[in-house]
Scaffold this active site. Structure first.
Site, PDB file in Angstrom:
ATOM      1  N   GLY A   2      60.680  46.529  26.155  1.00 44.22           N
ATOM      2  CA  GLY A   2      61.806  47.448  25.467  1.00 44.22           C
ATOM      3  C   GLY A   2      63.183  47.253  26.238  1.00 44.22           C
ATOM      4  O   GLY A   2      63.960  47.701  26.012  1.00 44.22           O
ATOM      5  N   GLU A  32      51.242  42.319  28.781  1.00 45.34           N
ATOM      6  CA  GLU A  32      52.516  42.528  28.555  1.00 45.34           C
ATOM      7  C   GLU A  32      53.023  43.276  29.757  1.00 45.34           C
ATOM      8  O   GLU A  32      52.833  44.074  30.383  1.00 45.34           O
ATOM      9  CB  GLU A  32      52.686  44.184  27.696  1.00 45.34           C
ATOM     10  CG  GLU A  32      52.036  43.986  26.172  1.00 45.34           C
ATOM     11  CD  GLU A  32      52.635  44.820  25.289  1.00 45.34           C
ATOM     12  OE1 GLU A  32      53.141  44.631  24.416  1.00 45.34           O
ATOM     13  OE2 GLU A  32      52.241  46.177  25.774  1.00 45.34           O
ATOM     14  N   GLU A  87      52.955  52.232  28.508  1.00 42.89           N
ATOM     15  CA  GLU A  87      53.791  53.728  28.230  1.00 42.89           C
ATOM     16  C   GLU A  87      52.510  54.546  28.701  1.00 42.89           C
ATOM     17  O   GLU A  87      52.809  55.501  28.870  1.00 42.89           O
ATOM     18  CB  GLU A  87      54.128  53.705  26.952  1.00 42.89           C
ATOM     19  CG  GLU A  87      55.599  52.660  27.181  1.00 42.89           C
ATOM     20  CD  GLU A  87      55.882  52.018  25.778  1.00 42.89           C
ATOM     21  OE1 GLU A  87      55.170  52.575  24.688  1.00 42.89           O
ATOM     22  OE2 GLU A  87      56.785  51.381  25.685  1.00 42.89           O
ATOM     23  N   HIS A 126      48.043  50.758  27.148  1.00 47.17           N
ATOM     24  CA  HIS A 126      49.363  50.168  26.882  1.00 47.17           C
ATOM     25  C   HIS A 126      50.218  50.988  28.189  1.00 47.17           C
ATOM     26  O   HIS A 126      49.868  52.055  28.783  1.00 47.17           O
ATOM     27  CB  HIS A 126      50.055  50.792  25.631  1.00 47.17           C
ATOM     28  CG  HIS A 126      51.376  50.236  25.620  1.00 47.17           C
ATOM     29  ND1 HIS A 126      52.504  50.700  26.205  1.00 47.17           N
ATOM     30  CD2 HIS A 126      51.821  49.345  24.548  1.00 47.17           C
ATOM     31  CE1 HIS A 126      53.541  50.082  25.781  1.00 47.17           C
ATOM     32  NE2 HIS A 126      53.212  49.109  24.853  1.00 47.17           N
ATOM     33  N   ASN A 151      53.092  47.216  16.980  1.00 45.91           N
ATOM     34  CA  ASN A 151      53.102  48.791  17.853  1.00 45.91           C
ATOM     35  C   ASN A 151      54.245  49.531  17.231  1.00 45.91           C
ATOM     36  O   ASN A 151      55.475  49.268  18.007  1.00 45.91           O
ATOM     37  CB  ASN A 151      52.752  48.456  19.284  1.00 45.91           C
ATOM     38  CG  ASN A 151      52.750  49.908  19.925  1.00 45.91           C
ATOM     39  OD1 ASN A 151      52.734  50.770  19.303  1.00 45.91           O
ATOM     40  ND2 ASN A 151      52.569  49.873  21.205  1.00 45.91           N
ATOM     41  N   LYS A 192      54.831  52.527  18.110  1.00 49.71           N
ATOM     42  CA  LYS A 192      54.942  53.494  19.042  1.00 49.71           C
ATOM     43  C   LYS A 192      55.242  54.824  18.446  1.00 49.71           C
ATOM     44  O   LYS A 192      54.722  55.267  17.195  1.00 49.71           O
ATOM     45  CB  LYS A 192      56.054  53.173  20.108  1.00 49.71           C
ATOM     46  CG  LYS A 192      55.700  51.914  20.475  1.00 49.71           C
ATOM     47  CD  LYS A 192      56.304  51.404  21.835  1.00 49.71           C
ATOM     48  CE  LYS A 192      56.208  50.056  22.421  1.00 49.71           C
ATOM     49  NZ  LYS A 192      56.868  49.566  23.322  1.00 49.71           N
ATOM     50  N   SER A 235      59.397  42.559  24.520  1.00 54.79           N
ATOM     51  CA  SER A 235      60.542  41.966  23.969  1.00 54.79           C
ATOM     52  C   SER A 235      60.334  40.641  22.978  1.00 54.79           C
ATOM     53  O   SER A 235      61.094  39.590  23.035  1.00 54.79           O
ATOM     54  CB  SER A 235      61.726  41.595  24.932  1.00 54.79           C
ATOM     55  OG  SER A 235      62.065  42.997  25.572  1.00 54.79           O
TER      56      SER A 235
HETATM   57  P1  13P Z   1      58.913  45.633  22.656  1.00 55.20           P
HETATM   58  O1  13P Z   1      58.475  44.442  21.757  1.00 55.20           O
HETATM   59  O2  13P Z   1      59.954  46.817  22.139  1.00 55.20           O
HETATM   60  O3  13P Z   1      59.563  45.141  24.009  1.00 55.20           O
HETATM   61  O4  13P Z   1      57.820  46.669  23.022  1.00 55.20           O
HETATM   62  C1  13P Z   1      56.558  45.729  23.449  1.00 55.20           C
HETATM   63  C2  13P Z   1      55.344  46.675  23.420  1.00 55.20           C
HETATM   64  O5  13P Z   1      55.503  47.510  24.076  1.00 55.20           O
HETATM   65  C3  13P Z   1      54.280  46.309  22.182  1.00 55.20           C
HETATM   66  O6  13P Z   1      53.116  47.076  22.636  1.00 55.20           O
END
Ligand code: 13P
Length: 264
Positions: free
Chosen positions: A186, A180, A98, A96, A9, A11, A225
């Protein structure tokens, strides 16, 4: 169950030239014929065309990071499932954290998006997970291990039941669940194999209750992560059928290492 799945992803990152370099490097490093596990990447919409061209002779598939719940019409700024399919996209990430917590998406919107996506022919990666506060509360409000587990799983259960409650069993083959934990996204703080296995087992049980014929076949990914240094531990946890990678998917070298580690 089929092959394991690794999803990158990206983003809201990368201009087209960088997206082209990254996807080109991935294909070169992985080898165009690589198929030990399934690989999907989710660039921003603006980079779809350059990435699609770079991966067209490989087994890597394209995903979107979001979609709208109507096919067409007066919905300024939105993109529909037929538009994604038309752009060469076979997958969409929905729910997601976010989008849930920064952009205010709710369970009902996610349910509608998922329903239209799968009935339009897209495959869906449905993200679910608890916040750090929900995890802390589950620990402090419970009296024993069983009630801790029940409290911990309850927000995730609610997200899955809402999103998949109106899905017929015949469409479930096109859905993947990504666990997740919000506190692990992150932050560099991944969940432990124990924490991952505990939730993945709960998700599996719920899926087999909701979909007795096919619930066992639904892939469950871990995300949060995921790195080259922790991928082996994560994949060793029970009921982990792949990973959803954020930051580390922006480096071809790291992402390919993760893919090869998952593919075995
Ligand atoms: P990170 O791997 O940067 O923690 O992000 C995970 C994520 O949100 C994947 O959709």
């Amino acid at each position: 169950m089929g092959k394991k799945l690794v999803v990158g992803n990206w983003k809201m990152n990368l201009l087209r030239e960088d997206a082209k370099q990254l996807s080109g490097a991935m294909v070169n490093m992985l080898g165009a014929c690589y198929n030990e596990c399934n690989v999907v990447i989710a660039p921003p919409y603006t980079a779809f065309e350059v990435v699609r061209t770079c991966i067209e002779d490989s087994n890597i598939e394209l995903a979107a990071q979001n979609v709208f719940s109507s096919t067409s019409g007066a919905f300024t700024g939105e993109v529909s499932p037929p538009m994604l399919l038309d752009a060469g996209c076979r997958w969409v990430i929905l729910g997601h954290s976010e989008r849930r917590y920064i952009l205010g998406e709710n369970d009902e919107q996610i349910r509608q998006k998922l329903l239209l996506s799968v009935s339009s022919g897209l495959k869906v990666i449905l993200c679910v997970g608890e916040t750090g506060k929900q995890r802390e509360d589950a620990v402090s409000d419970s009296e024993d291990a069983a009630s801790r587990k029940e409290l911990l799983f309850s927000p995730i259960k609610a997200q899955i039941e809402s999103a998949l409650g109106s899905i017929g069993e015949q469409l479930i083959a096109d859905i993947v669940i990504a666990y997740e934990p919000v506190w692990a996204i992150g932050t560099g703080e991944n969940a432990t194999s124990f924490e991952i296995a505990e939730i993945h087992r709960c998700i599996r049980e719920l899926l087999t209750r909701m979909f007795p014929a096919c619930g066992n076949e639904v892939k469950i990914l871990y995300g949060g992560s995921v790195k080259t240094v922790n991928i082996a531990g994560i994949m060793s946890a029970d009921e982990v059928n792949g990973v959803l990678v954020g930051g580390e998917s922006l480096s071809a070298g790291s992402f390919v290492k993760i893919i090869k580690s998952v593919g075995g």
